[in-house]
Design a protein around this motif. Structure first.
Motif, PDB file in Angstrom:
ATOM      1  N   ALA A 155     -29.110 132.876   5.830  1.00 15.91           N
ATOM      2  CA  ALA A 155     -28.694 131.502   5.555  1.00 15.91           C
ATOM      3  C   ALA A 155     -29.767 130.515   5.995  1.00 15.91           C
ATOM      4  CB  ALA A 155     -27.372 131.213   6.269  1.00 15.91           C
ATOM      5  N   ILE A 156     -30.329 130.738   7.171  1.00 12.29           N
ATOM      6  CA  ILE A 156     -31.351 129.815   7.676  1.00 12.29           C
ATOM      7  C   ILE A 156     -32.540 129.770   6.737  1.00 12.29           C
ATOM      8  CG2 ILE A 156     -33.058 129.489   9.509  1.00 12.29           C
ATOM      9  CD1 ILE A 156     -30.859 130.735  11.421  1.00 12.29           C
ATOM     10  N   HIS A 157     -33.059 130.944   6.391  1.00 11.46           N
ATOM     11  CA  HIS A 157     -34.254 130.962   5.546  1.00 11.46           C
ATOM     12  C   HIS A 157     -33.935 130.525   4.127  1.00 11.46           C
ATOM     13  CE1 HIS A 157     -35.774 133.387   8.942  1.00 11.46           C
ATOM     14  NE2 HIS A 157     -36.912 132.835   8.619  1.00 11.46           N
ATOM     15  N   GLY A 158     -32.774 130.921   3.633  1.00 16.45           N
ATOM     16  CA  GLY A 158     -32.366 130.440   2.318  1.00 16.45           C
ATOM     17  C   GLY A 158     -32.207 128.932   2.308  1.00 16.45           C
ATOM     18  N   GLY A 159     -31.630 128.403   3.365  1.00 16.45           N
ATOM     19  CA  GLY A 159     -31.480 126.953   3.449  1.00 16.45           C
ATOM     20  C   GLY A 159     -32.825 126.253   3.454  1.00 16.45           C
ATOM     21  N   LEU A 160     -33.790 126.829   4.155  1.00 17.46           N
ATOM     22  CA  LEU A 160     -35.125 126.235   4.182  1.00 17.46           C
ATOM     23  C   LEU A 160     -35.766 126.264   2.799  1.00 17.46           C
ATOM     24  CD1 LEU A 160     -36.448 127.713   7.552  1.00 17.46           C
ATOM     25  CD2 LEU A 160     -35.893 125.315   7.088  1.00 17.46           C
ATOM     26  N   VAL A 161     -35.644 127.411   2.117  1.00 17.70           N
ATOM     27  CA  VAL A 161     -36.259 127.550   0.795  1.00 17.70           C
ATOM     28  C   VAL A 161     -35.623 126.593  -0.211  1.00 17.70           C
ATOM     29  CG1 VAL A 161     -36.479 129.102  -1.178  1.00 17.70           C
ATOM     30  CG2 VAL A 161     -37.043 129.919   1.105  1.00 17.70           C
ATOM     31  N   VAL A 162     -34.305 126.565  -0.228  1.00 16.49           N
ATOM     32  CA  VAL A 162     -33.612 125.713  -1.194  1.00 16.49           C
ATOM     33  C   VAL A 162     -33.861 124.238  -0.876  1.00 16.49           C
ATOM     34  CG1 VAL A 162     -31.342 125.031  -2.062  1.00 16.49           C
ATOM     35  CG2 VAL A 162     -31.878 127.443  -1.761  1.00 16.49           C
ATOM     36  N   SER A 163     -33.864 123.899   0.389  1.00 19.68           N
ATOM     37  CA  SER A 163     -34.141 122.506   0.763  1.00 19.68           C
ATOM     38  C   SER A 163     -35.541 122.100   0.319  1.00 19.68           C
ATOM     39  CB  SER A 163     -34.005 122.324   2.282  1.00 19.68           C
ATOM     40  OG  SER A 163     -32.640 122.362   2.656  1.00 19.68           O
ATOM     41  N   ARG A 164     -36.487 122.970   0.541  1.00 23.19           N
ATOM     42  CA  ARG A 164     -37.857 122.672   0.135  1.00 23.19           C
ATOM     43  C   ARG A 164     -37.950 122.562  -1.377  1.00 23.19           C
ATOM     44  NH1 ARG A 164     -41.331 127.232   1.945  1.00 23.19           N
ATOM     45  NH2 ARG A 164     -40.871 128.092  -0.094  1.00 23.19           N
ATOM     46  N   GLY A 165     -37.293 123.467  -2.071  1.00 30.18           N
ATOM     47  CA  GLY A 165     -37.347 123.461  -3.531  1.00 30.18           C
ATOM     48  C   GLY A 165     -36.690 122.243  -4.134  1.00 30.18           C
TER      49      GLY A 165
END
Lengths: 185, 185
Positions: A155-165
């Motif tokens: 969730a943390i890394h997915g959240g970072l990726v999606v937020s960045r995207g």
DNA sequence: CCTTCTATACCGAACGATCGATATAGAGGC
DNA sequence: GCCTCTATATCGATCGTTCGGTATAGAAGG
């Protein structure tokens, strides 16, 4: 020492900014030099093995940060719930509310993977077992706790990726808000 | 006229492999040339604007793939549960069971972000609304459905990142197994 | 059928720029 | 004068790109 140049800690921080924005391969010496205000030769004075040394210093710095900020939480006498909240606050600070990418993601791409792959893998596994410790404290059996810890990392890394995207930190902040439920809920 | 050694579709696929492994900046023309079996200048015959054209072709190809594989599922008369399962199967194939990175993640890093950022953002938003459609069909109110869709995207990309970092596709496969619950459960 | 003609497919070599890295020499505080 | 730090100048390699040119094959004209 000749000039009151920035302390090493701040130099490493600025190097980290570049690596986090451009990845390992994309972080050119020019970018690293501009970000720190140090010429190439000065960078090689502080980091004799060049770019790889700089990246290792940034990685060590992040590792030290975790040791200073997260480990005390885990070792405290607080309740699992309090620990999760403290970890969430620490992660929020570390990732600047979702505006900062994770080095472990970037250093697993391309040629950097050959150099840093094992280190990335180990750090992720360490983080997972740290989080799993909290879940176990909350009463979840070991394998369930590990699964929850891995879900939290996802969730943390997915959240970072999606937020960045998306160019919007909302997803990451929502992940942090839900982390307590993910980990011990 | 001489026959092309490989159909354009296959060339784009091989270019995609390189971009997914090395990112945009890390995908050098040498790597792209070696992967396709075409000389540097031959690549410029197919993609007059060079590397950027190649990346756009790969992006278009992925977009077309989604249009061909996912959109029919969404437009079918199947139940939300069946749709989720079909989408999960499609994602599993697309990301090769977690062994393949997502271009949307890689193209939001470094200089590539300036060029592809808006496109990445739009594609993510598209995917989110597509998934949200299924959640709405399952009876969730619009804002709840969008939240679930975003959680699904977070889980997918987080699963890819963690799987890549750990060198183990288990996390991604676990994400896919849980996607039905995430989206409509 | 046999030529031209032309469009497409492709390559090797080289461009200027930048890459990471180094060597040398000088400047500043002990 | 030593030791630390930095500036300059430069290295060979590689970057993305472009150029000049060749090979192949179907179209057009006889």
């Amino acid at each position: 020492m000749p000039r009151p140049a920035a302390p090493r800690e701040e130099i490493v921080d600025r190097l980290g900014d570049v690596f986090r924005r451009h990845g390992y391969g994309g972080a050119s010496l020019k970018l690293l030099s501009d970000a720190t205000g140090l010429g190439r030769s000065s960078l090689y004075h502080y980091f004799p093995n060049g770019k790889e040394d700089m990246a290792l210093a940034v990685l060590d710095s992040a590792e030290r940060w975790m040791g200073d900020e997260v480990v005390p939480i885990l070792e405290s006498a607080a309740s699992p719930q309090e620990k999760v909240r403290a970890v969430v606050a620490a992660l929020d600070r570390f990732y600047l509310g979702g505006r900062r990418s994770c080095l472990l993601e970037l250093f697993a791409i391309g040629d950097a993977r050959e150099v840093f792959g094992p280190r990335v893998s180990q750090r992720l596994a360490n983080l997972r077992s740290a989080l799993a410790g909290i879940a176990r404290e909350a009463g979840h059996p070991p394998d369930d706790a590990t699964r929850r810890a891995e879900d939290a990392m996802i969730a943390i890394h997915g959240g970072l990726v999606v937020s960045r995207g998306l160019g919007d930190t909302t997803p990451f902040r929502r992940v942090l808000d839900g982390l307590e439920k993910t980990l011990i809920g």
